[in-house]
Design an enzyme around this catalytic site. Structure first.
Site, mmCIF file in Angstrom:
data_model
loop_
_atom_site.group_PDB
_atom_site.id
_atom_site.type_symbol
_atom_site.label_atom_id
_atom_site.label_comp_id
_atom_site.label_asym_id
_atom_site.label_seq_id
_atom_site.Cartn_x
_atom_site.Cartn_y
_atom_site.Cartn_z
ATOM 1 C CG ASP A 164 26.869 7.154 35.026
ATOM 2 O OD1 ASP A 164 26.695 8.363 34.806
ATOM 3 O OD2 ASP A 164 27.414 6.382 34.214
ATOM 4 C CG HIS A 223 22.804 16.613 38.472
ATOM 5 N ND1 HIS A 223 23.417 15.398 38.263
ATOM 6 C CD2 HIS A 223 23.330 17.449 37.526
ATOM 7 C CE1 HIS A 223 24.274 15.495 37.253
ATOM 8 N NE2 HIS A 223 24.230 16.724 36.787
ATOM 9 C CG LEU A 271 25.579 4.177 56.824
ATOM 10 C CD1 LEU A 271 25.897 2.819 56.202
ATOM 11 C CD2 LEU A 271 24.496 4.895 56.018
HETATM 12 C C1 FPP Z 1 26.398 11.195 37.180
HETATM 13 O O1 FPP Z 1 25.345 11.399 36.282
HETATM 14 C C2 FPP Z 1 26.134 11.891 38.413
HETATM 15 C C3 FPP Z 1 26.898 12.896 38.913
HETATM 16 C C4 FPP Z 1 28.076 13.437 38.211
HETATM 17 C C5 FPP Z 1 26.576 13.554 40.175
HETATM 18 C C6 FPP Z 1 25.884 12.724 41.187
HETATM 19 C C7 FPP Z 1 25.058 13.621 41.992
HETATM 20 C C8 FPP Z 1 23.906 13.287 42.629
HETATM 21 C C9 FPP Z 1 23.381 11.923 42.689
HETATM 22 C C10 FPP Z 1 23.114 14.314 43.305
HETATM 23 C C11 FPP Z 1 23.565 14.528 44.694
HETATM 24 C C12 FPP Z 1 24.688 15.417 44.649
HETATM 25 C C13 FPP Z 1 25.534 15.692 45.655
HETATM 26 C C14 FPP Z 1 26.684 16.539 45.308
HETATM 27 C C15 FPP Z 1 25.370 15.222 47.056
HETATM 28 P P1 FPP Z 1 25.670 12.125 34.907
HETATM 29 O O2 FPP Z 1 25.361 13.567 35.055
HETATM 30 O O3 FPP Z 1 27.069 11.830 34.496
HETATM 31 O O4 FPP Z 1 24.643 11.434 33.964
HETATM 32 P P2 FPP Z 1 24.845 11.151 32.407
HETATM 33 O O5 FPP Z 1 26.024 10.222 32.270
HETATM 34 O O6 FPP Z 1 23.550 10.497 32.023
HETATM 35 O O7 FPP Z 1 25.065 12.467 31.746
#
Ligand code: FPP
Length: 271
Positions: free
Chosen positions: A40, A57, A151
């Site tokens: 997150d 991301h 893993l």
């Molecule tokens: C949450 O941060 C993160 C996500 C919804 C996506 C997680 C994705 C990655 C780590 C990149 C790799 C992706 C894939 C599909 C392999 P947020 O966008 O909710 O952050 P915020 O709460 O600060 O807005």
């Protein structure tokens, strides 16, 4: 109910390298078999730098790569990463498209290396509403790595725990209607066998970054006895050092699975 894999036997490993630096490899006694990660804070990481969310991301994908490498080095058996929740469809279409693109990039660019490293990929979540090219990539990743014994990387994509439990209940209802299962026989084991995670041990530890302290529909059935470590950093800043420190915090927790501790037993005997 204890997790199937649990905590490893204690052996020692020096925390100082020959050069006197800090060894970022946790002691074996600190290594849980299965870690789940709620990645997150990508959006906030980007916003705090005046960057578009997609940049968060993208950097999040780099952190995911480092996390998988560290999980292999640390000797974890299972790593589950929450990469796209069913609720994430509610984001602006451009961001959803970007996240789909990152998943494709991850599988296309990294699958061979993961395979070489002995990683077995498993994907949990619904497939029916995904585009055919994404579905095909997920199947390719699972098929290519099926026989690997290193893993197990479980990618929770288009995943939602409530939906997973509802689907398992539906499958059980169909089994009852078809006469394969007696309603009175339904128990935790029969339901767990119909979850996407069937055959996997429950997570010992769940790490969430960005300071939020909630599960957000991630592995709610499976996390019944998981330990939680919440880190203040945003996901793109998560690295091997942060991972090692979360494992260290885990190693100091006392897990009772609803029972009593060894110390609790001793006190009872004394009194
Ligand atoms: C949450 O941060 C993160 C996500 C919804 C996506 C997680 C994705 C990655 C780590 C990149 C790799 C992706 C894939 C599909 C392999 P947020 O966008 O909710 O952050 P915020 O709460 O600060 O807005």
């Amino acid at each position: 109910m204890p997790t199937a894999a649990g905590h490893r036997a204690i052996t020692t490993a020096s925390m100082l390298t020959a050069e006197g630096g800090l060894e970022l490899r946790p002691r074996l006694s600190e290594i849980p078999a299965h870690v789940g990660v709620i990645m997150d804070g990508n959006g906030r990481w980007a916003a705090s730098r005046g960057l578009p969310r997609i940049e968060g991301h993208r950097r999040g994908l780099e952190a995911l790569r480092e996390t998988v490498r560290a999980a292999i080095d640390f000797g974890l058996d299972y790593l589950t990463v929450y990469s796209f929740s069913m609720e994430n469809w509610n984001r602006p279409i451009e961001e959803v498209t970007d996240l789909m693109g990152l998943l494709k990039r991850f599988i296309r660019n990294d699958l061979k290396d993961l395979h070489k490293a002995g990683v077995k990929v498993r994907v949990i979540g619904a497939r029916d509403n995904l585009k055919p090219d994404i579905r095909a990539l997920l199947v390719e990743a699972e098929d290519m790595t099926r026989a690997n014994t290193g893993l197990t990387l479980i990618v929770a994509f288009n995943y939602g725990s409530r939906q997973e439990i509802a689907a398992a209940a539906r499958a059980l209802a169909e089994d009852v209607l078809a006469g394969r299962v007696k309603a009175s026989d339904i128990d935790e084991t029969l339901l767990a066998q119909r979850l996407d995670t069937a055959g996997l041990p429950d997570p010992d530890l769940i790490i969430r970054t960005s300071g939020e302290q909630r599960l957000s529909n991630f592995l709610m059935w499976q996390a019944a006895y998981s330990e939680f470590v919440f880190l203040p950093m945003h996901w793109p800043d998560f690295d091997r050092r942060a991972f090692a420190s979360a494992l260290h915090v885990f190693s100091e927790r006392e897990r009772r699975f609803g029972g009593v501790t060894a110390r609790g037993q001793a006190d009872k005997v004394k009194s």
